[in-house]
Scaffold this active site. Structure first.
Site, PDB file in Angstrom:
ATOM      1  N   ASN A   1      34.257  39.765  41.002  1.00  0.00           N
ATOM      2  CA  ASN A   1      35.126  40.077  41.698  1.00  0.00           C
ATOM      3  C   ASN A   1      35.366  41.488  42.084  1.00  0.00           C
ATOM      4  O   ASN A   1      35.615  42.330  41.280  1.00  0.00           O
ATOM      5  CB  ASN A   1      36.584  39.459  41.095  1.00  0.00           C
ATOM      6  CG  ASN A   1      37.763  39.952  41.944  1.00  0.00           C
ATOM      7  OD1 ASN A   1      37.712  40.150  42.930  1.00  0.00           O
ATOM      8  ND2 ASN A   1      38.935  39.576  41.266  1.00  0.00           N
ATOM      9  N   TRP A   2      34.802  41.873  43.306  1.00  0.00           N
ATOM     10  CA  TRP A   2      34.592  43.212  43.569  1.00  0.00           C
ATOM     11  C   TRP A   2      36.269  43.714  44.073  1.00  0.00           C
ATOM     12  O   TRP A   2      36.383  44.841  44.017  1.00  0.00           O
ATOM     13  CB  TRP A   2      34.061  43.475  44.980  1.00  0.00           C
ATOM     14  CG  TRP A   2      32.592  43.117  44.840  1.00  0.00           C
ATOM     15  CD1 TRP A   2      32.007  43.124  43.680  1.00  0.00           C
ATOM     16  CD2 TRP A   2      31.388  43.422  45.835  1.00  0.00           C
ATOM     17  NE1 TRP A   2      30.395  42.965  43.709  1.00  0.00           N
ATOM     18  CE2 TRP A   2      30.522  43.177  45.142  1.00  0.00           C
ATOM     19  CE3 TRP A   2      31.597  43.275  47.209  1.00  0.00           C
ATOM     20  CZ2 TRP A   2      28.998  42.933  46.009  1.00  0.00           C
ATOM     21  CZ3 TRP A   2      30.386  43.384  47.879  1.00  0.00           C
ATOM     22  CH2 TRP A   2      29.203  43.022  47.272  1.00  0.00           C
ATOM     23  N   LYS A   3      37.208  42.887  44.032  1.00  0.00           N
ATOM     24  CA  LYS A   3      38.621  43.362  44.486  1.00  0.00           C
ATOM     25  C   LYS A   3      38.452  44.338  45.862  1.00  0.00           C
ATOM     26  O   LYS A   3      37.603  43.986  46.321  1.00  0.00           O
ATOM     27  CB  LYS A   3      39.350  44.079  43.435  1.00  0.00           C
ATOM     28  CG  LYS A   3      39.224  43.231  41.936  1.00  0.00           C
ATOM     29  CD  LYS A   3      39.903  43.707  40.783  1.00  0.00           C
ATOM     30  CE  LYS A   3      39.898  42.782  39.655  1.00  0.00           C
ATOM     31  NZ  LYS A   3      40.791  43.058  38.387  1.00  0.00           N
TER      32      LYS A   3
ATOM     33  N   GLY B   1      35.875  42.215  36.802  1.00  0.00           N
ATOM     34  CA  GLY B   1      36.135  42.941  37.951  1.00  0.00           C
ATOM     35  C   GLY B   1      35.208  44.169  37.778  1.00  0.00           C
ATOM     36  O   GLY B   1      34.074  44.347  38.022  1.00  0.00           O
ATOM     37  N   GLY B   2      35.713  45.231  37.003  1.00  0.00           N
ATOM     38  CA  GLY B   2      34.822  46.632  36.957  1.00  0.00           C
ATOM     39  C   GLY B   2      33.547  46.395  36.497  1.00  0.00           C
ATOM     40  O   GLY B   2      32.614  47.034  37.181  1.00  0.00           O
TER      41      GLY B   2
ATOM     42  N   GLY C   1      41.364  45.266  33.477  1.00  0.00           N
ATOM     43  CA  GLY C   1      41.255  46.701  33.723  1.00  0.00           C
ATOM     44  C   GLY C   1      41.598  47.419  32.784  1.00  0.00           C
ATOM     45  O   GLY C   1      41.878  48.608  32.948  1.00  0.00           O
TER      46      GLY C   1
ATOM     47  N   HIS D   1      44.949  35.004  42.009  1.00  0.00           N
ATOM     48  CA  HIS D   1      44.463  35.960  41.135  1.00  0.00           C
ATOM     49  C   HIS D   1      45.797  36.654  40.793  1.00  0.00           C
ATOM     50  O   HIS D   1      46.831  36.778  41.760  1.00  0.00           O
ATOM     51  CB  HIS D   1      43.537  37.022  41.741  1.00  0.00           C
ATOM     52  CG  HIS D   1      42.976  38.317  40.781  1.00  0.00           C
ATOM     53  ND1 HIS D   1      43.805  39.346  40.400  1.00  0.00           N
ATOM     54  CD2 HIS D   1      41.994  38.134  40.178  1.00  0.00           C
ATOM     55  CE1 HIS D   1      42.998  39.839  39.467  1.00  0.00           C
ATOM     56  NE2 HIS D   1      42.091  39.494  39.365  1.00  0.00           N
TER      57      HIS D   1
ATOM     58  N   GLU E   1      46.664  39.704  40.571  1.00  0.00           N
ATOM     59  CA  GLU E   1      46.976  40.649  41.346  1.00  0.00           C
ATOM     60  C   GLU E   1      47.742  40.428  42.521  1.00  0.00           C
ATOM     61  O   GLU E   1      48.537  41.057  43.102  1.00  0.00           O
ATOM     62  CB  GLU E   1      45.721  41.746  41.722  1.00  0.00           C
ATOM     63  CG  GLU E   1      45.555  42.421  40.507  1.00  0.00           C
ATOM     64  CD  GLU E   1      43.867  42.880  40.512  1.00  0.00           C
ATOM     65  OE1 GLU E   1      43.105  42.591  41.342  1.00  0.00           O
ATOM     66  OE2 GLU E   1      43.380  43.089  39.157  1.00  0.00           O
TER      67      GLU E   1
HETATM   68  P1  13P Z   1      38.331  43.547  34.880  1.00  0.00           P
HETATM   69  O1  13P Z   1      36.817  43.018  34.493  1.00  0.00           O
HETATM   70  O2  13P Z   1      38.358  44.592  35.690  1.00  0.00           O
HETATM   71  O3  13P Z   1      39.100  43.584  33.626  1.00  0.00           O
HETATM   72  O4  13P Z   1      39.131  42.419  36.109  1.00  0.00           O
HETATM   73  C1  13P Z   1      39.170  41.219  35.569  1.00  0.00           C
HETATM   74  C2  13P Z   1      39.493  40.429  36.871  1.00  0.00           C
HETATM   75  O5  13P Z   1      40.804  40.543  37.289  1.00  0.00           O
HETATM   76  C3  13P Z   1      38.581  39.573  37.498  1.00  0.00           C
HETATM   77  O6  13P Z   1      39.258  38.882  38.467  1.00  0.00           O
END
Ligand code: 13P
Length: 265
Positions: free
Chosen positions: A12-14, A238-239, A177, A99, A101
């Site tokens: 998930n690149w966000k 994510g990260g 995160g 998600h 967020e």
């Molecule tokens: P991180 O791996 O950066 O903690 O993010 C997780 C996430 O929200 C994946 O959708």
């Protein structure tokens, strides 16, 4: 893992990467995972601006391009929104729904999440439905109230989906995160509980087939232990997904968990 479900490793690149960066990433990722996609579904969830690029590059490969959100109407006066047919049109096969967020920062509710998941599924996109609790909810003993409520709301809206058409992701918000990962045992416990509820709501066959990912500070150093849990079918990352090499290592960790199970059986 020790089951019939094919694991999924999802990036998930966000809100990251320009088109050129997306292109470079996929070009680097594809050769690294080409031999792994028989054993692991590899998905890249890109922002809408680079999704056509990822979709085009994914077309002749076994990786899945995905969007990070959708709207539940197909077209019309919804300024700024993007629909399921539009997402399919640029080569995507999956979409993240609900998600944390989106829920926390953009006011998505259980109801909108359910409508989006339903629309995605009806349109032939695989929804990755996210659930998870905050630190306050967990500390107050309310983790299961929150998570079970989120799962129920979406399952009540879906019309007897087959297990391979949807994916759930358990992402405890306090682990996103933050570098603070749920322990493998906590991830297993929560995901096992979710699978149990999915059995009650969708039937045993559905619960056996549906994949449930873990998300929250997954990285190459902790992926193997998380992937070794029997109910954990992969990761939403994510990260650590922002570099192709680090994401490829996570795909390898998922593949290794499959090989270990094969060797053990
Ligand atoms: P991180 O791996 O950066 O903690 O993010 C997780 C996430 O929200 C994946 O959708």
């Amino acid at each position: 893992m020790a089951n019939e479900r094919k694991p999924m490793m999802a990036a998930n690149w966000k809100m990251n990467k320009l088109v050129r960066e997306a292109e470079d990433y996929v070009a680097r990722l594809l050769p690294r995972v080409a031999d792994l996609t028989d054993d692991v579904d590899v998905a890249v969830f890109a922002p809408f601006t680079s999704l056509p690029t990822v979709g085009r590059m994914a077309e002749d490969s076994a990786i899945i391009a995905g969007a990070q959100n959708l709207y539940f109407e197909d077209s019309g006066a919804y300024t700024g929104e993007v629909s399921a047919p539009m997402i399919k049109d640029v080569g995507a096969g999956a979409v993240i729904v609900g998600h944390s967020e989106r829920r926390e920062l953009f006011g998505e509710t259980d109801e909108t999440v359910a409508r989006k998941a339903t629309r995605a599924l009806d349109a032939g996109l695989m929804p990755i439905i996210c659930v998870g609790e905050t630190k306050e909810e967990r500390d107050a003993g309310g983790m299961w109230d929150k998570v079970s409520g989120q799962v129920r709301a979406v399952m009540e809206a879906l019309d007897s989906p087959s297990g391979d058409a949807v994916v759930f992701a358990y992402e405890p918000i306090w682990a996103i995160g933050t570098g603070e990962t749920a322990s493998p045992e906590d991830a297993q416990e929560a995901i096992g509980q979710i699978r149990g509820l999915l059995g009650e709501l969708g039937g045993e066959e559905f619960a056996r087939g549906v994949r449930i990912l873990y998300g929250g500070s997954i990285k190459p150093a902790n992926a193997a232990d998380i992937m070794a849990q029997s109910d954990v079918d992969g990761g939403l990352v994510g990260g650590a997904s922002l570099e192709a090499d680090s994401f490829a290592e996570l795909v390898e960790a998922a593949r290794d968990s499959v090989s270990r199970d094969r060797d053990a059986s």
